[in-house]
Structures are given as structure tokens and as C-alpha cells.
Design a protein around this motif. Structure first.
Motif, PDB file in Angstrom:
ATOM      1  N   CYS A  40     -36.736  34.195  10.407  1.00  0.00           N
ATOM      2  CA  CYS A  40     -37.638  35.340  10.251  1.00  0.00           C
ATOM      3  C   CYS A  40     -37.624  35.858   8.813  1.00  0.00           C
ATOM      4  O   CYS A  40     -38.683  36.063   8.202  1.00  0.00           O
ATOM      5  CB  CYS A  40     -37.212  36.474  11.191  1.00  0.00           C
ATOM      6  SG  CYS A  40     -37.464  36.128  12.939  1.00  0.00           S
ATOM      7  N   VAL A  41     -36.419  36.076   8.277  1.00  0.00           N
ATOM      8  CA  VAL A  41     -36.291  36.619   6.914  1.00  0.00           C
ATOM      9  C   VAL A  41     -36.896  35.654   5.897  1.00  0.00           C
ATOM     10  O   VAL A  41     -37.622  36.061   4.975  1.00  0.00           O
ATOM     11  CB  VAL A  41     -34.806  36.894   6.593  1.00  0.00           C
ATOM     12  CG1 VAL A  41     -34.638  37.257   5.113  1.00  0.00           C
ATOM     13  CG2 VAL A  41     -34.264  38.013   7.474  1.00  0.00           C
ATOM     14  N   TRP A  42     -36.618  34.379   6.064  1.00  0.00           N
ATOM     15  CA  TRP A  42     -37.125  33.358   5.140  1.00  0.00           C
ATOM     16  C   TRP A  42     -38.655  33.328   5.131  1.00  0.00           C
ATOM     17  O   TRP A  42     -39.291  33.301   4.072  1.00  0.00           O
ATOM     18  CB  TRP A  42     -36.553  32.011   5.555  1.00  0.00           C
ATOM     19  CG  TRP A  42     -36.839  30.875   4.621  1.00  0.00           C
ATOM     20  CD1 TRP A  42     -36.873  30.899   3.257  1.00  0.00           C
ATOM     21  CD2 TRP A  42     -37.108  29.520   5.002  1.00  0.00           C
ATOM     22  NE1 TRP A  42     -37.137  29.652   2.762  1.00  0.00           N
ATOM     23  CE2 TRP A  42     -37.293  28.787   3.811  1.00  0.00           C
ATOM     24  CE3 TRP A  42     -37.197  28.861   6.230  1.00  0.00           C
ATOM     25  CZ2 TRP A  42     -37.578  27.417   3.816  1.00  0.00           C
ATOM     26  CZ3 TRP A  42     -37.460  27.506   6.236  1.00  0.00           C
ATOM     27  CH2 TRP A  42     -37.651  26.789   5.042  1.00  0.00           C
ATOM     28  N   ALA A  43     -39.245  33.336   6.342  1.00  0.00           N
ATOM     29  CA  ALA A  43     -40.712  33.244   6.439  1.00  0.00           C
ATOM     30  C   ALA A  43     -41.405  34.492   5.905  1.00  0.00           C
ATOM     31  O   ALA A  43     -42.478  34.404   5.311  1.00  0.00           O
ATOM     32  CB  ALA A  43     -41.124  32.994   7.891  1.00  0.00           C
ATOM     33  N   ILE A  44     -40.776  35.662   6.085  1.00  0.00           N
ATOM     34  CA  ILE A  44     -41.429  36.912   5.681  1.00  0.00           C
ATOM     35  C   ILE A  44     -41.249  37.206   4.192  1.00  0.00           C
ATOM     36  O   ILE A  44     -42.195  37.586   3.500  1.00  0.00           O
ATOM     37  CB  ILE A  44     -40.901  38.083   6.538  1.00  0.00           C
ATOM     38  CG1 ILE A  44     -41.421  37.949   7.979  1.00  0.00           C
ATOM     39  CG2 ILE A  44     -41.335  39.431   5.950  1.00  0.00           C
ATOM     40  CD1 ILE A  44     -40.842  38.956   8.945  1.00  0.00           C
ATOM     41  N   PHE A  45     -40.030  36.996   3.681  1.00  0.00           N
ATOM     42  CA  PHE A  45     -39.754  37.394   2.292  1.00  0.00           C
ATOM     43  C   PHE A  45     -39.991  36.272   1.276  1.00  0.00           C
ATOM     44  O   PHE A  45     -40.154  36.537   0.087  1.00  0.00           O
ATOM     45  CB  PHE A  45     -38.321  37.923   2.176  1.00  0.00           C
ATOM     46  CG  PHE A  45     -38.126  39.235   2.876  1.00  0.00           C
ATOM     47  CD1 PHE A  45     -38.553  40.413   2.290  1.00  0.00           C
ATOM     48  CD2 PHE A  45     -37.546  39.292   4.143  1.00  0.00           C
ATOM     49  CE1 PHE A  45     -38.391  41.632   2.947  1.00  0.00           C
ATOM     50  CE2 PHE A  45     -37.372  40.502   4.798  1.00  0.00           C
ATOM     51  CZ  PHE A  45     -37.803  41.681   4.200  1.00  0.00           C
ATOM     52  N   TRP A  46     -39.969  35.029   1.734  1.00  0.00           N
ATOM     53  CA  TRP A  46     -40.263  33.897   0.848  1.00  0.00           C
ATOM     54  C   TRP A  46     -41.331  33.016   1.492  1.00  0.00           C
ATOM     55  O   TRP A  46     -41.079  31.847   1.807  1.00  0.00           O
ATOM     56  CB  TRP A  46     -38.994  33.090   0.570  1.00  0.00           C
ATOM     57  CG  TRP A  46     -37.989  33.842  -0.255  1.00  0.00           C
ATOM     58  CD1 TRP A  46     -37.968  33.958  -1.611  1.00  0.00           C
ATOM     59  CD2 TRP A  46     -36.870  34.588   0.241  1.00  0.00           C
ATOM     60  NE1 TRP A  46     -36.889  34.725  -2.007  1.00  0.00           N
ATOM     61  CE2 TRP A  46     -36.206  35.133  -0.890  1.00  0.00           C
ATOM     62  CE3 TRP A  46     -36.365  34.863   1.512  1.00  0.00           C
ATOM     63  CZ2 TRP A  46     -35.069  35.933  -0.780  1.00  0.00           C
ATOM     64  CZ3 TRP A  46     -35.224  35.657   1.626  1.00  0.00           C
ATOM     65  CH2 TRP A  46     -34.595  36.179   0.496  1.00  0.00           C
ATOM     66  N   PRO A  47     -42.523  33.571   1.741  1.00  0.00           N
ATOM     67  CA  PRO A  47     -43.542  32.836   2.503  1.00  0.00           C
ATOM     68  C   PRO A  47     -44.013  31.548   1.840  1.00  0.00           C
ATOM     69  O   PRO A  47     -44.233  30.545   2.520  1.00  0.00           O
ATOM     70  CB  PRO A  47     -44.689  33.846   2.616  1.00  0.00           C
ATOM     71  CG  PRO A  47     -44.477  34.808   1.505  1.00  0.00           C
ATOM     72  CD  PRO A  47     -43.004  34.907   1.324  1.00  0.00           C
ATOM     73  N   VAL A  48     -44.153  31.550   0.507  1.00  0.00           N
ATOM     74  CA  VAL A  48     -44.629  30.345  -0.176  1.00  0.00           C
ATOM     75  C   VAL A  48     -43.587  29.242  -0.105  1.00  0.00           C
ATOM     76  O   VAL A  48     -43.879  28.088   0.245  1.00  0.00           O
ATOM     77  CB  VAL A  48     -44.982  30.666  -1.651  1.00  0.00           C
ATOM     78  CG1 VAL A  48     -45.385  29.386  -2.382  1.00  0.00           C
ATOM     79  CG2 VAL A  48     -46.102  31.697  -1.726  1.00  0.00           C
ATOM     80  N   GLN A  49     -42.333  29.603  -0.426  1.00  0.00           N
ATOM     81  CA  GLN A  49     -41.264  28.606  -0.392  1.00  0.00           C
ATOM     82  C   GLN A  49     -41.065  28.074   1.030  1.00  0.00           C
ATOM     83  O   GLN A  49     -40.946  26.864   1.242  1.00  0.00           O
ATOM     84  CB  GLN A  49     -39.956  29.218  -0.893  1.00  0.00           C
ATOM     85  CG  GLN A  49     -38.805  28.200  -0.933  1.00  0.00           C
ATOM     86  CD  GLN A  49     -37.443  28.869  -0.988  1.00  0.00           C
ATOM     87  OE1 GLN A  49     -37.178  29.789  -0.225  1.00  0.00           O
ATOM     88  NE2 GLN A  49     -36.586  28.387  -1.884  1.00  0.00           N
ATOM     89  N   SER A  50     -41.010  28.976   2.033  1.00  0.00           N
ATOM     90  CA  SER A  50     -40.789  28.534   3.412  1.00  0.00           C
ATOM     91  C   SER A  50     -41.926  27.644   3.883  1.00  0.00           C
ATOM     92  O   SER A  50     -41.702  26.629   4.551  1.00  0.00           O
ATOM     93  CB  SER A  50     -40.632  29.737   4.345  1.00  0.00           C
ATOM     94  OG  SER A  50     -41.793  30.549   4.327  1.00  0.00           O
ATOM     95  N   GLY A  51     -43.172  28.024   3.527  1.00  0.00           N
ATOM     96  CA  GLY A  51     -44.317  27.196   3.912  1.00  0.00           C
ATOM     97  C   GLY A  51     -44.247  25.812   3.309  1.00  0.00           C
ATOM     98  O   GLY A  51     -44.515  24.811   3.986  1.00  0.00           O
ATOM     99  N   ASN A  55     -43.493  22.434   5.533  1.00  0.00           N
ATOM    100  CA  ASN A  55     -44.508  21.387   5.485  1.00  0.00           C
ATOM    101  C   ASN A  55     -43.907  20.046   5.073  1.00  0.00           C
ATOM    102  O   ASN A  55     -44.272  18.993   5.605  1.00  0.00           O
ATOM    103  CB  ASN A  55     -45.627  21.774   4.517  1.00  0.00           C
ATOM    104  CG  ASN A  55     -46.787  20.803   4.561  1.00  0.00           C
ATOM    105  OD1 ASN A  55     -47.406  20.604   5.599  1.00  0.00           O
ATOM    106  ND2 ASN A  55     -47.087  20.188   3.429  1.00  0.00           N
ATOM    107  N   GLY A  56     -42.961  20.089   4.126  1.00  0.00           N
ATOM    108  CA  GLY A  56     -42.291  18.854   3.719  1.00  0.00           C
ATOM    109  C   GLY A  56     -41.496  18.234   4.857  1.00  0.00           C
ATOM    110  O   GLY A  56     -41.534  17.020   5.061  1.00  0.00           O
TER     111      GLY A  56
END
Length: 582
Positions: A40-51, A55-56
């Protein structure tokens, strides 16, 4: 004197006594919460990196494990059908010997009907047939034409493939394993119990904890996928009935200049989730009481009304054709479709590349979704099927819900195809987003008659969608807490219910914001992979247990926990041959 020992009927999973985690297996609950919280924290606060990272990983899995997903689900179908025709297995009771089913056939089928149509039907009953009508492997290979009459049955063949025996055999394996080991063996109603014939008492420790953690994470991601589609459709429905600001307008584009018309805004995601998760958390806190029963009754009535509308006022005869002829085409093609894997040649735009890409978008995605969703549906199927024979369970759980899905696809999707095929709709349904297609179709059908009638139908679909989403999220929270509590289905402390309600909503919000429904899809495909391995082991374990129970019955050795006098199997001295737990 027989050398065959009774089965393992006791698996002591350590739970906490007193305190905040009273009744919970902290070795499962705490790590599962940490994993989901990090996501949750990763997707919300680092959305570009997590995406980017997700995807990779998704590309890696699709490139290396697509065949695994395809073949493992084919294996589930074979196992289910094999158990149904295997005499030893078919007659075995999912309960104590002589125990009768808790529910009569009508109630049993009705509950499976409710599980079978689900929130997915409101999105995909219209969206999927019409999507395959425009593009599928036969179109890519030049065998049929996109949007042409010769492509109708091919579109239905693939729609039925994704929601038919493949989906329900996946659920049936999980449900059957849970019912067999909980109701015959007396083991905890949790995933690890299904592997006792393979690992025995080791499942009371770290190995069992890891298996249950994998099941919890898979369940959260599988339900998040369902809620993600639901949020998208819920916002589209609210927009249709006049609530503004939830979706982007017709001229909206993203930073890359691509159209995002009709997609849900961040505000829309937040509003939809606050409504859905707020209602579902309140429902979970109250338990299975009057509120949830009231919602379920509304759900069933509105489902019948909506389906009846499509059958009577939609493409009635087209639906009959799509249902009966489509099922025949599906059954004939099922063996080949179940095992065929398309390999990409790495050349962007080539036929091999497009076929592999399509398979990743559809079958591989669906198989991962069903695997991730299996603990959720499987536990439900197990709880309503105690006292059934294995043959009754397998055939009932595979065929009845699949047929109900086919009915929805035939008449809801058939009406959409018929309207576009004869030119009346003129692209109105084709051009709408997946979540908006059912609203676009009903609006096209009813607006010429009455704007008010069209608006009323949209309201009804939104209410129906709401009841599906609330009951799905509510049940998911209760099931996750059951696994975390070592199979205890009793009441749970409010903070844990609230945590999983908030966590589920946050996962959906975070992934939707970081990359839309494709981000949830990616996370779910990744999360389902380890649980797919657990499910293969469940199949092997179940076959082994049934085979050994057949041997026990012939030798006069107890096979159910109530038959072992005075003690559970581990207290009986071991003899050479089959050991307890096998």
C-alpha cells in the motif's frame, strides 16, 4: 492385523491467548499485514516507481510462466473430472459418514448461483463477448473477421472458456480440499490443512505459516482485482445518473497525449472506495446479520430483474443461439484451448507476438485471477457443501455456476453484439469503456422510450453493483481473518476487521492511482504465482488422501475424526506401513 494407520486428525496451530491478537496465529497475521502494508505504502507514495517495477515483473512472468498458468488450470479440470468419475472418490462424503447436506439442492444451487454471477458479471457479461467479437486469436490469424457475423461463435467460445469449467474447477479444487480435510479430518478450516498428507505435522510450524500467508496475500490481491473493476464501473454508473467529477470528460488526455476519456478520476476512486469499503467494513463488524441478508435479498431480486430485461427485451433469439450453439462450440474446442500456448517471436506486430500478447491479456490474466480468488470462493463453497459427496460437489460446483455465467454472457453480451452487428448502436457500445458498456447499452435501448426509464435502469444497476461489491469485500475481510485465526470462524476483534477493510481499500486505491486497473492486474498475476504452486500440491495431497482412505476403508481402519476412539491419530502408536498424516 492391519498395518495401515488412521489419518492425522489434529494439527495444533499456535494462537495467541489474550491481548490484541487474542485467538490469532501471529506468525500468519503479522507478516501478512506487513506485506500488504508495504504494498500500500509503495503504491501510494512511489506510484511511478511501483508501476514500473510491477510492470517489469509482470513482463517477466508473462514471458516465463504463461505456459505454467495455462497448463496448471488444465490440470485442475482433469483432476476435478477424474475425482468425479473415480468410484472411490465419487462416493466419499465431505463430512462424517452418513452426514446429510445442511442445505437442500435448491438452496445449494441458489447460493452457488449468487457466487457465480458476482460483480464480474456486471462488467464482463457485456464487455467480454463484444471485446472478443472485435478481436480474438481467430481474427489475429485471419480465420474470422473482426466484428463480422462469422466471429460470433468464436467470441462466445473464448468468453465461455474464461468463465466456464476452467474457472470453477480452480475454485472447486480449493473448496474440495478445505471441505475434505476440515469436515472429514476435523482439521482447522485453513489452507495449510489441505497439505497434511504431504507434510504432516510440519504444517503446524513455519511451513504452514508461509502457506497461509501466501493464501492471505493472494486473496487480498484477487479481491482487489474484483473491487478495482467494480470501482471503475461504480464511478461510471454514478456519472450516468448525474454525479459529476468522477470520470474524465470526452476530451481529456494524459501526459503522453493519449485519450483518457471516461476513465475514473482520483476523486472518483476515493469517493467510490469510501462508499464501498465503509459499508462493507460496517457489515463485517456486525457479522452475518440482518443487514447482509437484506443486501443479499436485494441482490438476488435485482439480478433476476436485470437478466429478465435482457432476455425479454434484448436479443432473445440471438441469446438462445449464443447459449446453446456457443456451449457446443466451447465443449468441442475445450481440450485444445486448455493446453495451447502461443509463443512470441519477439517481433512487435507479428502474428506470433500478437497471439502471445492476447493470451497474456486474457487467459493468463484470468487464470491468475481465479487462482488468487480461489481461497475466497473455495471457503464459501466448502462451508455450504458439508455432507455432499465428492461427486456431487465437483459436478455441482463446476457446472451450475458456469451455466449461470453462460446465461448472462448469452443474453446480456448477445444483446450488445446484436445491436452493434445490425448497425443500430453505431459504435455506442463498442466505444464505451468496459465498465460503462452495460450502461451505454441500456441507455441506448431505453432513452428513445423514456429518459426517466433509462435513468432508473442506471440507478438499479448501480444499486445492484453496490450490493455485489459490499458483500464481496465484507466476505473477503471475514475470510482473511479466518485464515489468520488458524481456521476459527468465530467473531473477530474490531481493530482487525477495520484493518483489513482499510487495507483492502488502500490496495485498490493505491494500485488504481499508480497505474489504473492494469496495475492491480499486474500485482494480482504476481501474487497468484506462489499460490498456484500451493494449489498443485493441494491436488496431489487430495488424491493421495482419497487413495489412502480407500485403502483404510477396505482394511476397516477409521477414515474420519469421529471414528477414532479415545484419541486423535497422533496418539495411536505407529505401525509399519502408512503413517499418520498420509
Amino acid at each position: 492385523m492391519s498395518n495401515i494407520e488412521p489419518p492425522l486428525t489434529d494439527l495444533s496451530i499456535r494462537t495467541t491467548e489474550g491481548g490484541f491478537y487474542n485467538g490469532f496465529a501471529t506468525s500468519v497475521a503479522v507478516p501478512a499485514k506487513i506485506i500488504i502494508s508495504i504494498l500500500c505504502v509503495w503504491a501510494i507514495f512511489w506510484p511511478v516507481q511501483s508501476g514500473t517495477v510491477l510492470n517489469g515483473w509482470n513482463q517477466f512472468i508473462l514471458g516465463n510462466f504463461a505456459a505454467w498458468y495455462i497448463w496448471v488450470v488444465a490440470f485442475f479440470i482433469i483432476v476435478c473430472l477424474g475425482l468425479a468419475v473415480w468410484p472411490t472418490a465419487g462416493k466419499m462424503n465431505l463430512g462424517l459418514e452418513g452426514e446429510k447436506p445442511e442445505f437442500d439442492n435448491f438452496s445449494w444451487f441458489s447460493m452457488m448461483f449468487g457466487a457465480g454471477i458476482g460483480v464480474g458479471m456486471l462488467t464482463w457479461a457485456v464487455a467480454e463477448p463484444i471485446s472478443h467479437f472485435q478481436n480474438n486469436p481467430s481474427v489475429i490469424q485471419g480465420i474470422t473477421g473482426a466484428g463480422a457475423e462469422d466471429n460470433i461463435l468464436t467470441a462466445y467460445k473464448w468468453s465461455y472458456m474464461h468463465w466456464g469449467l476452467s474457472a470453477w474447477s480452480t475454485y472447486a479444487i480449493c473448496g474440495l480440499s478445505l471441505a475434505f480435510f476440515s469436515y472429514r479430518r476435523g482439521l482447522p478450516l485453513t489452507i495449510r490443512s489441505a497439505l497434511t498428507p504431504l507434510f504432516g505435522r510440519a504444517l503446524a510450524g513455519t511451513l504452514g505459516h508461509v502457506i497461509d500467508i501466501v493464501a492471505v496475500v493472494a486473496t487480498i490481491l484477487g479481491v482487489a482485482q474484483t473491487l478495482g473493476f467494480g470501482v471503475d464501473q461504480f464511478a461510471a454508473g454514478l456519472t450516468r445518473i448525474g454525479v459529476g467529477g468522477l470520470s474524465y470528460g470526452p476530451d481529456a488526455v494524459n501526459d503522453a497525449g493519449e485519450s483518457i476519456a471516461g476513465t475514473v478520476t482520483t476523486f472518483g476512486i476515493i469517493v467510490a472506495l469510501l462508499v464501498i469499503m465503509g459499508a462493507s467494513t460496517l457489515s463485517a463488524l456486525s457479522g452475518v446479520g440482518k443487514g447482509i441478508k437484506w443486501l443479499s435479498n436485494i441482490n438476488m431480486i435485482l439480478s433476476i430483474v436485470l437478466l429478465g430485461f435482457f432476455i425479454i427485451f434484448g436479443a432473445t433469439f440471438f441469446g438462445f443461439y449464443a447459449f446453446f450453439v456457443g456451449i457446443w462450440e466451447y465443449v468441442i474446442a475445450l481440450p485444445g484451448m486448455s493446453v495451447n500456448v502461443w509463443k512470441s517471436d519477439g517481433v512487435d506486430g507479428s502474428q506470433a507476438f500478437l497471439l502471445s500478447q492476447w493470451q497474456g491479456w486474457w487467459p493468463v490474466f484470468y487464470w491468475a485471477w481465479w487462482i488468487a480468488f480461489a481461497p475466497f470462493v473455495g471457503l464459501f463453497l466448502a462451508r455450504i457443501s458439508r455432507g455432499r459427496t465428492i461427486r456431487e460437489f465437483v459436478l455441482g460446483a463446476m457446472i451450475v455456476p458456469a451455466l449461470m455465467c453462460f446465461v448472462w454472457f448469452a443474453w446480456a453480451g448477445g444483446t450488445a453484439i446484436d445491436l452493434e452487428l445490425n448497425g443500430d448502436a453505431n459504435g455506442v457500445i463498442f466505444d464505451a469503456g468496459n465498465g460503462d458498456k452495460i450502461f451505454a447499452m441500456t441507455a441506448f435501448m431505453l432513452e428513445p422510450i423514456s429518459q426517466l426509464l433509462s435513468w432508473g435502469m442506471a440507478v438499479m444497476i448501480v444499486v445492484l453493483l453496490m450490493t455485489f461489491l459490499v458483500t464481496s469485500a465484507d466476505s473477503a475481510v471475514l475470510i482473511v481473518n479466518t485464515i489468520n485465526a488458524a481456521g476459527d470462524e468465530g467473531p473477530k476483534a474490531r481493530p482487525h476487521i477495520i484493518f483489513w477493510g482499510v487495507a483492502l481499500g488502500t490496495v485498490v486505491a493505491g494500485l488504481l492511482i499508480s497505474g489504473g486497473t492494469s496495475a492491480i492486474q499486474t500485482a494480482m498475476v504476481i501474487g497468484a504465482l506462489p499460490f498456484s504452486i500451493v494449489m498443485v500440491l493441494m491436488c496431489i495431497s487430495l488424491i493421495k488422501a482419497i487413495y489412502n482412505d480407500g485403502r483404510r476403508e477396505k482394511a476397516g481402519v477409521p477414515t474420519t475424526f469421529d471414528e477414532i476412539p479415545g484419541a486423535t491419530a497422533p496418539d495411536i502408536p505407529n505401525a509399519p506401513g502408512l503413517q499418520p498424516g498420509e
